[in-house]
Design a protein around this motif. Structure first.
Motif, PDB file in Angstrom:
ATOM      1  N   ARG A 331      34.121  36.904  44.444  1.00 50.68           N
ATOM      2  CA  ARG A 331      34.806  35.751  44.710  1.00 50.68           C
ATOM      3  C   ARG A 331      34.088  34.997  45.740  1.00 50.68           C
ATOM      4  O   ARG A 331      34.056  33.584  45.538  1.00 50.68           O
ATOM      5  CB  ARG A 331      36.271  35.941  45.087  1.00 50.68           C
ATOM      6  N   LYS A 344      41.553  33.968  32.816  1.00 49.09           N
ATOM      7  CA  LYS A 344      40.814  34.246  34.174  1.00 49.09           C
ATOM      8  C   LYS A 344      41.909  34.828  35.176  1.00 49.09           C
ATOM      9  O   LYS A 344      43.081  34.595  35.191  1.00 49.09           O
ATOM     10  CB  LYS A 344      39.847  33.070  34.944  1.00 49.09           C
ATOM     11  N   ASN A 345      41.208  35.888  35.848  1.00 47.46           N
ATOM     12  CA  ASN A 345      42.142  36.621  36.760  1.00 47.46           C
ATOM     13  C   ASN A 345      42.077  36.156  38.026  1.00 47.46           C
ATOM     14  O   ASN A 345      41.080  36.356  38.636  1.00 47.46           O
ATOM     15  CB  ASN A 345      41.801  38.244  36.666  1.00 47.46           C
ATOM     16  N   SER A 346      43.122  35.755  38.718  1.00 47.53           N
ATOM     17  CA  SER A 346      43.087  35.055  39.997  1.00 47.53           C
ATOM     18  C   SER A 346      43.563  36.193  41.178  1.00 47.53           C
ATOM     19  O   SER A 346      43.461  35.527  42.178  1.00 47.53           O
ATOM     20  CB  SER A 346      43.969  33.896  40.084  1.00 47.53           C
ATOM     21  N   LYS A 347      43.952  37.176  40.719  1.00 48.74           N
ATOM     22  CA  LYS A 347      44.557  38.213  41.665  1.00 48.74           C
ATOM     23  C   LYS A 347      43.516  39.218  41.804  1.00 48.74           C
ATOM     24  O   LYS A 347      43.979  40.009  43.124  1.00 48.74           O
ATOM     25  CB  LYS A 347      45.859  38.809  41.126  1.00 48.74           C
ATOM     26  N   SER A 348      42.635  39.558  41.190  1.00 49.21           N
ATOM     27  CA  SER A 348      41.704  40.907  41.402  1.00 49.21           C
ATOM     28  C   SER A 348      40.887  40.540  42.751  1.00 49.21           C
ATOM     29  O   SER A 348      40.660  39.198  42.961  1.00 49.21           O
ATOM     30  CB  SER A 348      41.084  41.133  40.276  1.00 49.21           C
ATOM     31  N   THR A 349      40.404  41.437  43.221  1.00 46.86           N
ATOM     32  CA  THR A 349      39.281  41.217  44.380  1.00 46.86           C
ATOM     33  C   THR A 349      38.062  40.424  43.870  1.00 46.86           C
ATOM     34  O   THR A 349      37.555  39.613  44.471  1.00 46.86           O
ATOM     35  CB  THR A 349      38.742  42.704  44.786  1.00 46.86           C
TER      36      THR A 349
END
Length: 366
Positions: A331, A344-349
């Motif tokens: 990120r 899109k994944n906004s929670k993963s590392t």
């Protein structure tokens, strides 16, 4: 009557003993033994003449020697059979058969047959058959035969001089004439492959329509050098090689955007040609792509490409089409190649996203 013959009990016993002796002498002349047991040649029930006997069952503490085996032969170290063997041979180290073998051979190290073999062979190190091997072969290191009909599995290599009517599976190398299928961890070599040729690195063949590897050197296939550009403004020079249908992709390149640090690219994948007309086809590709500044910044992309291609004569092809892409990167790395994502994944590392892009290029067919 004076001429009447009267047999006493003693003469009857002598007659029976003579018949038994005659049978045993006949058996010895024919060198046939129902059971052969021993320690190591010539310490066995067949003695120094063991190499001239055909046995139904053999059992030896260390090693047995015989002319033929027609049943089971078991030895702690080795079965040494001058001519033919049928049934099953089990040895702690070696089964050595000078003629043909039918049935099963199991050895801790080596099964070696001077002519043909049919059935199953299992060895800790190698199965070697001078003629044709029919059935299944499994070896920790190598299967080597003149021809094969069935399945060959080896930890390192399968080598067949002529054709294979079956499949070869090995950890490193398969080599054959005409074969149905080859699967190896590194390389396959054949004259003609009827089915799939799958290798971790390279396939070599005169004819193979379905090779699966990064590099495929197929005499009747196609090789090309392509220059491509995608939605991230990454330009790739790639080598495409394969058969009439499947091909491999390997390339290197550079991102043309003004980035804080230079970004270098590598990609590898597989593709398939789908013919539509003489000059028109679709190139369907699945590719893994990586961008890196070699200082910790990495951008990974996996893509499926649908690329209609049009041939300009026999040596050039232009192609372009949509791609579906899955990307991931840390990120804190800023890769602003795409604004709109399907997901899109906004929670993963790490950042993860899916988007629609494009790929276009020109290739020179070698």
């Amino acid at each position: 009557m004076k001429n009447r013959l009267v047999m006493s009990p003693n003469s009857s016993i002598i007659t029976i003993l003579f018949a038994i002796f005659s049978f045993n002498a006949f058996a010895q002349r024919d060198s046939v033994s129902l059971v052969h047991v021993g320690f190591i040649y010539p310490v066995s029930s067949n003695g120094q003449r063991a190499a001239s006997y055909t046995n139904r069952f053999s059992l030896h503490a260390i090693a047995g020697v015989s002319a033929n085996e027609t049943g089971a032969a078991i030895a702690g170290a080795a079965n040494l059979i001058k001519k033919d063997a049928s049934g099953g041979q089990i040895a702690g180290a070696v089964n050595l058969i000078g003629g043909s073998a039918r049935g099963m051979q199991v050895a801790g190290a080596l099964n070696m047959v001077g002519k043909s073999a049919s059935g199953m062979q299992m060895a800790g190190f190698a199965n070697i058959v001078k003629g044709k091997a029919k059935g299944a072969q499994a070896a920790g290191f190598m299967n080597l035969s003149g021809g094969a009909q069935g399945l060959q599995i080896a930890g390192f290599t399968n080598i067949v001089k002529d054709s294979v009517q079956g499949a070869q599976i090995s950890g490193f190398l398969n080599k054959a004439g005409t074969t149905n299928a080859q699967v190896s961890g590194f390389m396959n070599i054949a004259r003609k492959v009827r089915g799939i040729q799958l290798a971790g690195f390279v396939n070599i063949a005169d004819s193979s329509d379905y090779p699966i590897a990064i590099f495929n050197f197929i005499k009747t296939g196609e090789k090309s050098i392509a220059l491509t550009l995608d939605e991230s403004m990454t330009s790739i020079a790639s080598f495409r090689s394969g058969g009439r249908v499947l091909y491999g992709i390997a390339g290197v390149g550079y991102n043309l955007k003004s980035n804080p640090k230079p970004l270098y690219a590598v990609e590898a994948g597989l593709g398939a040609h789908i013919g539509l007309a003489k000059q028109l086809r679709i190139n369907l590709e699945a590719v893994s792509h990586s961008l890196s500044d070699f200082e910790g910044g990495h951008y990974f992309k996996n893509s499926v490409r649908i690329l209609p291609g049009y041939k300009l004569g026999s040596r050039f092809e232009i192609f372009a089409g949509p791609t579906v892409n899955y990307v991931t990167h840390e990120r804190e790395d800023e890769f602003s190649f795409v604004d709109k994502y399907l997901w899109k994944n906004s929670k993963s590392t790490d950042f993860q996203g899916v988007f629609i892009g494009f790929n276009a290029g020109l290739q020179i067919i070698l």
